[in-house]
Enzyme design. Structure first.
Site, PDB file in Angstrom:
ATOM      1  N   GLY A  29     -17.088  18.563 -48.554  1.00 18.70           N
ATOM      2  CA  GLY A  29     -17.647  18.062 -49.424  1.00 18.70           C
ATOM      3  C   GLY A  29     -17.653  19.091 -50.750  1.00 18.70           C
ATOM      4  O   GLY A  29     -17.086  19.961 -50.799  1.00 18.70           O
ATOM      5  N   GLN A  49     -18.575  22.291 -59.190  1.00 18.25           N
ATOM      6  CA  GLN A  49     -18.044  23.140 -58.456  1.00 18.25           C
ATOM      7  C   GLN A  49     -16.645  23.465 -58.952  1.00 18.25           C
ATOM      8  O   GLN A  49     -15.804  24.381 -58.691  1.00 18.25           O
ATOM      9  CB  GLN A  49     -17.785  23.023 -56.975  1.00 18.25           C
ATOM     10  CG  GLN A  49     -19.280  23.153 -56.343  1.00 18.25           C
ATOM     11  CD  GLN A  49     -19.115  22.957 -54.907  1.00 18.25           C
ATOM     12  OE1 GLN A  49     -18.982  21.729 -54.261  1.00 18.25           O
ATOM     13  NE2 GLN A  49     -19.020  24.065 -54.048  1.00 18.25           N
ATOM     14  N   CYS A  69     -21.140  26.956 -48.471  1.00 17.41           N
ATOM     15  CA  CYS A  69     -20.904  26.370 -49.544  1.00 17.41           C
ATOM     16  C   CYS A  69     -19.557  26.815 -50.218  1.00 17.41           C
ATOM     17  O   CYS A  69     -19.495  28.058 -50.223  1.00 17.41           O
ATOM     18  CB  CYS A  69     -22.030  26.576 -50.548  1.00 17.41           C
ATOM     19  SG  CYS A  69     -21.678  25.655 -52.024  1.00 17.41           S
ATOM     20  N   LEU A  70     -18.640  26.281 -50.655  1.00 14.31           N
ATOM     21  CA  LEU A  70     -17.478  26.781 -51.138  1.00 14.31           C
ATOM     22  C   LEU A  70     -17.566  27.637 -52.292  1.00 14.31           C
ATOM     23  O   LEU A  70     -16.958  28.840 -52.371  1.00 14.31           O
ATOM     24  CB  LEU A  70     -16.402  25.664 -51.598  1.00 14.31           C
ATOM     25  CG  LEU A  70     -15.884  24.989 -50.394  1.00 14.31           C
ATOM     26  CD1 LEU A  70     -15.031  23.691 -51.153  1.00 14.31           C
ATOM     27  CD2 LEU A  70     -15.095  25.546 -49.357  1.00 14.31           C
ATOM     28  N   HIS A  83     -26.499  17.908 -49.305  1.00 14.35           N
ATOM     29  CA  HIS A  83     -25.953  19.239 -49.936  1.00 14.35           C
ATOM     30  C   HIS A  83     -25.260  18.922 -51.379  1.00 14.35           C
ATOM     31  O   HIS A  83     -25.355  19.887 -52.246  1.00 14.35           O
ATOM     32  CB  HIS A  83     -24.849  19.749 -49.035  1.00 14.35           C
ATOM     33  CG  HIS A  83     -24.243  21.186 -49.342  1.00 14.35           C
ATOM     34  ND1 HIS A  83     -24.752  22.390 -48.827  1.00 14.35           N
ATOM     35  CD2 HIS A  83     -23.745  21.307 -50.407  1.00 14.35           C
ATOM     36  CE1 HIS A  83     -24.080  23.349 -49.482  1.00 14.35           C
ATOM     37  NE2 HIS A  83     -23.317  22.619 -50.553  1.00 14.35           N
ATOM     38  N   GLU A  84     -24.406  17.871 -51.454  1.00 14.25           N
ATOM     39  CA  GLU A  84     -23.515  17.919 -52.730  1.00 14.25           C
ATOM     40  C   GLU A  84     -24.622  17.144 -53.553  1.00 14.25           C
ATOM     41  O   GLU A  84     -24.386  17.704 -54.750  1.00 14.25           O
ATOM     42  CB  GLU A  84     -22.295  16.705 -52.279  1.00 14.25           C
ATOM     43  CG  GLU A  84     -21.331  17.296 -51.190  1.00 14.25           C
ATOM     44  CD  GLU A  84     -20.792  18.716 -51.537  1.00 14.25           C
ATOM     45  OE1 GLU A  84     -20.805  19.154 -52.722  1.00 14.25           O
ATOM     46  OE2 GLU A  84     -20.706  19.502 -50.494  1.00 14.25           O
ATOM     47  N   HIS A 124     -25.944  19.862 -55.622  1.00 13.83           N
ATOM     48  CA  HIS A 124     -25.203  20.440 -56.452  1.00 13.83           C
ATOM     49  C   HIS A 124     -25.279  19.766 -58.105  1.00 13.83           C
ATOM     50  O   HIS A 124     -25.288  20.452 -58.866  1.00 13.83           O
ATOM     51  CB  HIS A 124     -23.647  20.401 -56.228  1.00 13.83           C
ATOM     52  CG  HIS A 124     -23.235  21.438 -55.207  1.00 13.83           C
ATOM     53  ND1 HIS A 124     -23.196  22.835 -55.685  1.00 13.83           N
ATOM     54  CD2 HIS A 124     -22.787  21.643 -54.055  1.00 13.83           C
ATOM     55  CE1 HIS A 124     -22.926  23.408 -54.955  1.00 13.83           C
ATOM     56  NE2 HIS A 124     -22.659  22.844 -53.670  1.00 13.83           N
TER      57      HIS A 124
HETATM   58 NI    NI Z   1     -21.775  23.442 -51.771  1.00 15.40          NI
END
Ligand code: NI
Length: 192
Positions: free
Chosen positions: A45, A50, A106-107, A148-149, A152
């Site tokens: 995702g 991000q 998370c990236l 999760h996304e 963000h």
């Molecule tokens: Ni994330």
């Protein structure tokens, strides 16, 4: 185009992102780049903040996760075959079911993974890549990735759910990430 991923510590990751209109400049290109960036960093995702854009857009591909599960593991997620989808201007309408833990990463926060509890099911209203409005309910891993996304675009991160002691133990690692000290095989950047 592959974007660098904004590292933890940037204010864009803490902002409530803004909705966009169908005439958002080069939206198709942006969506293509979001996919490209997500796959290049082995993510499941990716949310626009991000890549340093404070807009309500995220992409998910939970099919990848489901394909890698063993048959008996798949049974743990009835009704979820995984999904590849673009979510624009998403709004959560309903959360249902018991909260369950899953080891999230998370990236933007590389090399940190922790168990996070989230509800089983989510119903959202959102626009897809063609700006068609949808109202759908998701469950299992797909709901997990969406939640999760979605966080963000609300300026939230998975570490916000950790108990204070756990968070304290991670503080050194988090400080390092926010200063540009990371070792990852995808492109990252510091933002203000
Ligand atoms: Ni994330």
């Amino acid at each position: 185009m592959i974007y660098p991923i904004v590292a933890y510590g940037a204010s864009v990751l803490r902002k409530v992102a803004s909705p966009i209109q169908p005439d958002y400049p080069k939206l198709d290109e942006l969506i293509d780049s979001m996919w490209e960036t997500m796959y290049a960093s082995n993510g499941v995702g990716l949310a626009a903040p991000q890549v340093n854009l404070s807009i309500r857009l995220f992409v998910i591909d939970s099919v990848q996760i489901m394909e890698h599960l063993e048959e008996d593991e798949k049974h743990a997620y009835p009704g979820d075959e995984g999904m590849k989808e673009v979510f624009i201007n998403a709004e959560i309408l309903q959360l249902e079911g018991e909260e369950w833990p899953y080891n999230e990463g998370c990236l933007s926060i590389p090399k940190i993974r922790e168990d996070v509890y989230r509800p089983e099911k989510v119903t959202l209203r959102y626009f897809d890549a063609n700006f068609q409005e949808n109202t759908k309910t998701f469950t299992g891993i797909t709901a997990r990735v969406i939640l999760h996304e979605y966080d963000h675009i609300e300026g939230k991160l998975f570490i916000d759910y950790l108990k204070p002691l756990k968070k304290k133990l991670l503080q050194g690692k988090l400080n390092d990430i926010s200063k540009g000290k990371w070792k990852v095989d995808y492109k990252m950047m510091l933002a203000k």
